[in-house]
Design a protein around this motif. Structure first.
Motif, short mmCIF file in Angstrom:
data_model
loop_
_atom_site.label_atom_id
_atom_site.label_comp_id
_atom_site.label_asym_id
_atom_site.label_seq_id
_atom_site.Cartn_x
_atom_site.Cartn_y
_atom_site.Cartn_z
N LEU A 153 0.86 -1.29 -0.02
CA LEU A 153 -0.13 -0.01 0.09
C LEU A 153 0.82 1.42 -0.10
N VAL A 159 -4.28 1.96 -1.36
CA VAL A 159 -4.91 1.82 -0.01
C VAL A 159 -6.57 1.62 -0.54
N ALA A 386 -2.18 -5.47 -3.69
CA ALA A 386 -3.02 -4.49 -2.83
C ALA A 386 -4.42 -4.98 -2.24
#
Length: 463
Positions: A153, A159, A386
């Motif tokens: 991230l 994120v 991610a």
């Protein structure tokens, strides 16, 4: 890394430019398989130490290129990396030996632990030990969220991908494969507009000067003809490995029927093997929910028990699926003895889980150079990595609901919610203590599991 005096019997063997024989390689792969504790990070570091630093069988750059390729694939990347390097050095037979020796020691240990669990799970002492192990497993999963999150991230977009993946799984029950597919597509197309936001995270296993290994020299001498892509070779790999993987699934479906536990095990874990991007932690919530809620093979807390057992064995963490297959067949044995059925169910699960890994390596290995140069494919991997953070966070929340709370309830939509009055304070305290030990004091996973198991025995003995 601890240094070892050169006159010590444990000193590193001298680096050699000679191509290792198959028997020499077999001994090294057996050593790696027996010592491969600690999850993918520890296993990859062990291989880097043995193959790059100590023996210089493969150079630093080629090792990292191979690792990045394995990160693109579904399945256990450490086992696939071993298979890939074994294949580079000694063709298909070398890849098979390296891949199997990475699996077999842990699979044997996991089978023995599954038998012990099936026979004595209800014994007070064993039950008390697993009470503590569940709390430690929750801490292990939380630590994995933080460790992978720090690497993956790197900006707000990543994120956001992780948050979207968690929300899709936890709040809306979107199937795991769809989450991974959407993340990959987002990275693929997003790289066209903002490639700097999707630059692939590094997966380096070591630091220091770039080493050149025996395999690199073989490549320069033109001795790696089997690594040259060709349509004929690809069709040959498919003709051999697709039946090895899917043959048992089709036979079981034909003779036992779609509703048989054997067909369900073979079919479910075959499909899982094709979508397990991001490693074992990413797929465990998917496996746990299917095993508990869809098929009824396990009770909620038993998945945490299986993960605790898998954490203590060498080899890939995804061997926890063998535990699931063992219990599924053990509890629906038909005309077989329950332990025999359990052993066959565990072996079947291991077969269909790992056979695809050999297919991916032998089929895609020759194309690795082209794949690693593709920036959009690297961007897709970055987005998937991610998303995996959100997937593992979903697993952590799922474990917390079934470890810290004795009861949950369903509102009719969305996720199950805890019954607040059913909180288990001792389980919560053990989990918090395990997190402090691992995150604050850097305690190892093994010692944390052992201490929590002993604490569970003490707490249960005190009532």
């Amino acid at each position: 890394m601890l240094s070892t005096p050169h006159d010590s019997p444990l000193a590193d063997p001298p680096a050699t430019e000679a191509v290792p024989t198959l028997s020499e390689a077999l001994g090294v792969w057996a050593r790696i398989g027996l010592l491969s504790f600690g999850g993918p990070a520890g296993q990859i570091a062990l291989m880097h130490r043995e193959l790059v630093e100590r023996r210089r069988w493969i150079g630093e750059e080629r090792f990292l290129h191979a690792l990045n390729y394995c990160m693109l694939l579904p399945g256990p990347e450490a086992q696939q990396l071993a298979t890939y390097i074994g294949w580079l050095m000694h063709r298909t037979v070398g890849g098979v030996i390296a891949g199997l020796l990475f699996i077999v020691p842990g699979a044997l240990v996991m089978m023995a632990l599954s038998v012990v669990y099936a026979l004595w799970r209800e014994a007070p002492l064993v039950e008390a030990a697993f009470y503590g192990v569940k709390a430690a497993v929750l801490a292990v999963v939380v630590e994995a969220v933080l460790r992978i999150g720090r690497r993956a991230l790197r900006n707000r977009v990543m994120v956001g991908v992780a948050a979207a993946a968690f929300s899709a799984l936890f709040l809306f029950g979107v199937p795991f494969p769809i989450v991974i597919l959407l993340a990959g597509l987002f990275g693929w197309f997003g790289a066209r507009r903002a490639p700097h936001l999707f630059a692939a995270a590094g997966h380096g296993a070591g630091a220091g000067p770039q080493t050149v290994g025996v395999v690199d020299a073989m490549f320069e001498r033109g001795e790696l003809a089997h690594a040259t892509p060709s349509r004929r070779r690809a069709l040959g790999v498919l003709a051999v490995w697709l039946p090895i993987w899917l043959g048992p699934v089709l036979l079981l479906w034909s003779f036992a029927g779609a509703d048989s536990v054997w067909t369900q095990i073979a079919g479910f874990f075959s499909s899982m093997a094709a979508v397990t991007f991001g490693g074992a932690y990413a797929v465990l919530a998917y496996v746990a929910q299917a095993a508990v809620e869809t098929f009824g093979w396990l009770r909620p807390g038993e998945m945490a028990d299986g993960l605790g057992l898998a954490e203590t064995t060498p080899g890939p963490l995804i061997l926890v699926t063998q535990f699931v297959g063992f219990l599924a067949a053990n509890r629906a044995p038909g005309a077989l003895d329950p332990l025999v059925a359990g052993a066959l169910g565990g072996l079947l699960t291991t077969w269909v889980t790992f056979a695809p890994s050999f297919l991916w390596i032998f089929l895609g290995g020759p194309y690795m150079e082209r794949l690693r140069a593709n920036r959009r494919l690297a961007a897709a991997l970055s987005a998937i990595t991610a998303a995996v953070v959100g997937v593992i966070l979903n697993l952590a929340v799922w474990f917390a609901l079934h470890v810290v709370f004795r009861e949950t309830w369903s509102p009719g939509f969305g996720p199950d919610l805890p019954v607040l009055g059913s909180v288990d304070p001792w389980a919560a305290l053990l989990a918090a203590g395990a997190m402090v030990a691992m995150l604050r004091f850097r305690a190892g996973m093994g010692p944390t599991l052992v201490v929590c198991a002993l604490a569970g025995v003490v707490l249960k003995s005190l009532g």
